[in-house]
Write a protein that holds these residues in place. Structure first.
Motif, PDB file in Angstrom:
ATOM      1  N   VAL A  15      48.109  -4.587  21.816  1.00  0.00           N
ATOM      2  CA  VAL A  15      48.586  -4.443  23.203  1.00  0.00           C
ATOM      3  C   VAL A  15      48.135  -3.116  23.806  1.00  0.00           C
ATOM      4  CG1 VAL A  15      50.568  -5.980  22.930  1.00  0.00           C
ATOM      5  CG2 VAL A  15      50.816  -3.541  22.392  1.00  0.00           C
ATOM      6  N   GLY A  16      47.065  -2.560  23.243  1.00  0.00           N
ATOM      7  CA  GLY A  16      46.565  -1.298  23.776  1.00  0.00           C
ATOM      8  C   GLY A  16      46.193  -1.379  25.238  1.00  0.00           C
ATOM      9  N   HIS A  17      45.709  -2.539  25.681  1.00  0.00           N
ATOM     10  CA  HIS A  17      45.318  -2.717  27.088  1.00  0.00           C
ATOM     11  C   HIS A  17      46.529  -2.840  28.006  1.00  0.00           C
ATOM     12  CE1 HIS A  17      46.091  -6.692  25.481  1.00  0.00           C
ATOM     13  NE2 HIS A  17      46.078  -7.221  26.694  1.00  0.00           N
ATOM     14  N   ARG A  18      47.716  -2.973  27.426  1.00  0.00           N
ATOM     15  CA  ARG A  18      48.940  -3.101  28.242  1.00  0.00           C
ATOM     16  C   ARG A  18      49.817  -1.856  28.184  1.00  0.00           C
ATOM     17  NH1 ARG A  18      52.519  -7.459  26.889  1.00  0.00           N
ATOM     18  NH2 ARG A  18      51.531  -8.125  24.937  1.00  0.00           N
ATOM     19  N   PHE A  19      49.312  -0.800  27.550  1.00  0.00           N
ATOM     20  CA  PHE A  19      50.033   0.473  27.485  1.00  0.00           C
ATOM     21  C   PHE A  19      49.173   1.558  28.118  1.00  0.00           C
ATOM     22  CE2 PHE A  19      50.871   4.446  24.974  1.00  0.00           C
ATOM     23  CZ  PHE A  19      52.074   4.760  25.596  1.00  0.00           C
ATOM     24  N   SER A  20      49.696   2.188  29.170  1.00  0.00           N
ATOM     25  CA  SER A  20      48.944   3.208  29.893  1.00  0.00           C
ATOM     26  C   SER A  20      49.727   4.512  29.923  1.00  0.00           C
ATOM     27  CB  SER A  20      48.678   2.764  31.344  1.00  0.00           C
ATOM     28  OG  SER A  20      48.014   1.526  31.383  1.00  0.00           O
ATOM     29  N   TYR A  21      49.041   5.612  29.645  1.00  0.00           N
ATOM     30  CA  TYR A  21      49.639   6.942  29.775  1.00  0.00           C
ATOM     31  C   TYR A  21      48.938   7.669  30.908  1.00  0.00           C
ATOM     32  CZ  TYR A  21      50.850  11.798  28.803  1.00  0.00           C
ATOM     33  OH  TYR A  21      51.285  13.094  28.919  1.00  0.00           O
ATOM     34  N   LEU A  22      49.713   8.058  31.926  1.00  0.00           N
ATOM     35  CA  LEU A  22      49.138   8.654  33.125  1.00  0.00           C
ATOM     36  C   LEU A  22      49.113  10.175  33.078  1.00  0.00           C
ATOM     37  CD1 LEU A  22      50.034   5.719  33.910  1.00  0.00           C
ATOM     38  CD2 LEU A  22      50.388   6.562  36.226  1.00  0.00           C
ATOM     39  N   GLY A  23      49.661  10.764  32.029  1.00  0.00           N
ATOM     40  CA  GLY A  23      49.668  12.214  31.899  1.00  0.00           C
ATOM     41  C   GLY A  23      50.802  12.857  32.673  1.00  0.00           C
ATOM     42  N   HIS A  69      56.640  -2.051  19.954  1.00  0.00           N
ATOM     43  CA  HIS A  69      56.797  -3.289  19.169  1.00  0.00           C
ATOM     44  C   HIS A  69      57.359  -4.401  20.050  1.00  0.00           C
ATOM     45  CE1 HIS A  69      55.821  -1.808  15.123  1.00  0.00           C
ATOM     46  NE2 HIS A  69      56.405  -0.668  15.476  1.00  0.00           N
ATOM     47  N   ALA A  70      58.277  -4.061  20.948  1.00  0.00           N
ATOM     48  CA  ALA A  70      58.827  -5.069  21.861  1.00  0.00           C
ATOM     49  C   ALA A  70      57.758  -5.569  22.817  1.00  0.00           C
ATOM     50  CB  ALA A  70      60.007  -4.477  22.636  1.00  0.00           C
ATOM     51  N   LEU A  71      56.924  -4.665  23.302  1.00  0.00           N
ATOM     52  CA  LEU A  71      55.841  -5.058  24.204  1.00  0.00           C
ATOM     53  C   LEU A  71      54.952  -6.107  23.554  1.00  0.00           C
ATOM     54  CD1 LEU A  71      54.524  -4.342  26.984  1.00  0.00           C
ATOM     55  CD2 LEU A  71      53.077  -2.724  25.730  1.00  0.00           C
ATOM     56  N   ALA A  72      54.729  -5.964  22.256  1.00  0.00           N
ATOM     57  CA  ALA A  72      53.885  -6.910  21.531  1.00  0.00           C
ATOM     58  C   ALA A  72      54.525  -8.288  21.412  1.00  0.00           C
ATOM     59  CB  ALA A  72      53.566  -6.359  20.145  1.00  0.00           C
ATOM     60  N   LYS A  73      55.818  -8.392  21.676  1.00  0.00           N
ATOM     61  CA  LYS A  73      56.525  -9.668  21.600  1.00  0.00           C
ATOM     62  C   LYS A  73      56.626 -10.354  22.961  1.00  0.00           C
ATOM     63  CE  LYS A  73      59.356  -8.194  17.648  1.00  0.00           C
ATOM     64  NZ  LYS A  73      58.992  -9.303  16.724  1.00  0.00           N
ATOM     65  N   THR A  74      55.988  -9.795  23.978  1.00  0.00           N
ATOM     66  CA  THR A  74      56.047 -10.358  25.330  1.00  0.00           C
ATOM     67  C   THR A  74      54.680 -10.874  25.743  1.00  0.00           C
ATOM     68  OG1 THR A  74      55.556  -8.211  26.367  1.00  0.00           O
ATOM     69  CG2 THR A  74      57.885  -8.748  25.943  1.00  0.00           C
ATOM     70  N   PRO A  75      54.627 -11.706  26.801  1.00  0.00           N
ATOM     71  CA  PRO A  75      53.340 -12.254  27.249  1.00  0.00           C
ATOM     72  C   PRO A  75      52.380 -11.178  27.738  1.00  0.00           C
ATOM     73  CG  PRO A  75      55.181 -13.496  28.153  1.00  0.00           C
ATOM     74  CD  PRO A  75      55.770 -12.277  27.530  1.00  0.00           C
ATOM     75  N   ASP A  76      51.146 -11.570  27.922  1.00  0.00           N
ATOM     76  CA  ASP A  76      50.085 -10.624  28.270  1.00  0.00           C
ATOM     77  C   ASP A  76      50.229 -10.054  29.676  1.00  0.00           C
ATOM     78  OD1 ASP A  76      47.784  -9.494  26.914  1.00  0.00           O
ATOM     79  OD2 ASP A  76      46.593 -10.335  28.555  1.00  0.00           O
ATOM     80  N   ASP A  77      51.110 -10.631  30.493  1.00  0.00           N
ATOM     81  CA  ASP A  77      51.275 -10.114  31.853  1.00  0.00           C
ATOM     82  C   ASP A  77      52.386  -9.064  31.960  1.00  0.00           C
ATOM     83  OD1 ASP A  77      53.475 -11.727  31.561  1.00  0.00           O
ATOM     84  OD2 ASP A  77      53.054 -13.022  33.284  1.00  0.00           O
ATOM     85  N   VAL A  78      52.886  -8.592  30.823  1.00  0.00           N
ATOM     86  CA  VAL A  78      53.871  -7.502  30.808  1.00  0.00           C
ATOM     87  C   VAL A  78      53.149  -6.214  30.425  1.00  0.00           C
ATOM     88  CG1 VAL A  78      55.968  -6.596  29.757  1.00  0.00           C
ATOM     89  CG2 VAL A  78      55.757  -9.061  30.202  1.00  0.00           C
ATOM     90  N   GLU A  79      53.350  -5.182  31.217  1.00  0.00           N
ATOM     91  CA  GLU A  79      52.634  -3.923  31.055  1.00  0.00           C
ATOM     92  C   GLU A  79      53.621  -2.758  30.995  1.00  0.00           C
ATOM     93  OE1 GLU A  79      49.513  -1.198  33.723  1.00  0.00           O
ATOM     94  OE2 GLU A  79      49.972  -3.278  34.293  1.00  0.00           O
ATOM     95  N   LEU A  80      53.313  -1.731  30.205  1.00  0.00           N
ATOM     96  CA  LEU A  80      54.115  -0.518  30.122  1.00  0.00           C
ATOM     97  C   LEU A  80      53.282   0.671  30.584  1.00  0.00           C
ATOM     98  CD1 LEU A  80      56.553   1.229  29.234  1.00  0.00           C
ATOM     99  CD2 LEU A  80      55.586   1.220  26.910  1.00  0.00           C
TER     100      LEU A  80
END
Length: 377
Positions: free
Chosen positions: A242-250, A205-216
């Motif tokens: 923000v699905g494009h800004r959240f990555s799970y690497l396993g 939810h916090a990620l969604a409150k930040t600009p598009d250049d913030v990634e998790l």
């Protein structure tokens, strides 16, 4: 060469301090054997560090009752065939074995309690409570990863030979001095065991409150009890746009995790506000992140503020408040020079004091005092 038998009713590869402690014993010429229980879920992909004098035996997990019986039978077999000089126990289910081993001639025992057990009800639990206390009083050394927990442990068990060993990386795992990442925006990083208490949905939810250049970016493993949680975070990120800004690497080997962490900017360490026990010092994550040159986002609680003190290595926020988390994220995004200085200070602190050579030193000293292990080779 002395023989060290590690006993734990879980997969030892899921607990980096065991791997790091074994490495230091191997450096001193010891032969190390692990008896554990095979992981299920994404954690099954992890492995101990390879060494010619390190072997491992994992019991499968058909049912809890059958696994316990198989494990105890295997432990007796290992005690007879391997004939260890040191029996190193890391979980309450194996404390009865450690207690029995403490009566064997010329055998030293270590009780290393990574997580405080829940032992307050039922006949079987009562027996484990008694075994834990008796073993604590007889063990060559009891090792607890957190200061408050060590105080509680002493009061509960009557154990007196207790050392606090933070769950820090080894010096060999601490990378070179951090260099600022090239590129705009901010990359947040989290790795380790994954679940709602260790990686709250409020961060998405916090990620969604930040600009598009913030990634998790997240890496690590789910346990049986948290299986499917990563998928729920992906779904939440998608629903918030923000699905494009959240990555799970396993799940990955530690070297690969560290390499990926060094490509980020900030390590996120947010525990549930009502977490079951104190974690400052016991959690691997903040030390891993600092070793990779990442300043931290931590809980705004006395526990974490007191641990890091005025070192200026972290910023704190309320873990259940997306607005407060976003506030801290934006400060890091907008202050790259200050962020880089924090990274440098954290990296130096790891080299100076927060490394497993220093954390594990009390264990080596206790064992060497009785000539159970040799000097470093």
């Amino acid at each position: 060469m002395k023989r060290i038998l590690f006993l734990q009713f879980f997969d030892p590869a899921a607990y980096p301090p065991l791997d790091r402690g074994a490495a230091q014993l191997l450096e001193r010429g010891c032969t190390v054997r692990f008896l554990g229980v095979r992981s299920q879920g994404t954690g099954a992909e992890m492995r101990l560090s390879a060494h010619p004098r390190l072997t491992e035996r994992l019991i499968s997990r058909p049912t809890t009752r059958a696994t316990i019986s198989a494990y105890f039978a295997a432990a007796i077999e290992e005690l007879v065939r391997f004939r260890p000089d040191v029996v190193y126990c890391s979980q309450e289910r194996v404390y009865p074995i450690g207690l029995a081993a403490s009566f064997l001639p010329h055998v030293q025992t270590v009780l290393h309690e990574h997580d405080t057990p829940w032992l307050d009800a039922g006949r079987k639990r009562s027996l484990l409570v008694k075994a834990r206390a008796a073993f604590a009083r007889r063990a060559t050394l009891c090792v607890i990863p957190q200061t408050e927990r060590a105080i509680t442990f002493a009061a509960e068990t009557g154990g007196r030979r207790i050392a606090v060993a933070y769950n820090t990386p080894a010096l060999s795992e601490i990378g070179p001095p951090p260099a600022p990442r090239s590129g705009p925006g901010l990359v947040l990083w989290h790795h380790g065991s994954i679940g709602p208490r260790r990686l709250p949905a409020s961060l998405i939810h916090a990620l969604a409150k930040t600009p598009d250049d913030v990634e998790l970016r997240v890496a690590g493993y789910e346990t049986i009890s948290t299986y499917g949680y990563v998928d729920s975070l992906k779904a939440l990120a998608g629903s918030l746009g923000v699905g494009h800004r959240f990555s799970y690497l396993g799940a990955a080997k530690r070297d690969d995790l560290y390499a990926a962490a060094r490509a980020a900017d900030v390590g996120v360490l947010l525990f549930d506000s009502n977490f079951i026990e104190p974690m400052a010092g016991a959690s691997n994550k903040p030390f891993d992140f600092l070793a990779c040159g990442l300043p931290l986002i931590i809980n705004d609680t006395a526990e974490w503020r007191d641990f890091f003190g005025d070192r200026n290595l972290s910023l704190s926020c309320r873990p259940d408040d997306p607005d407060d988390i976003a506030r801290v994220i934006m400060w890091y995004r907008d202050h790259p020079e200050e962020r880089a200085r924090m990274a440098q200070r954290g990296h130096q602190a790891m080299l100076d004091e927060w490394n497993y050579e220093q954390s594990f030193a009390p264990v080596l000293e206790a064992l060497e005092a009785s000539s159970s292990i040799g000097s470093r080779t």
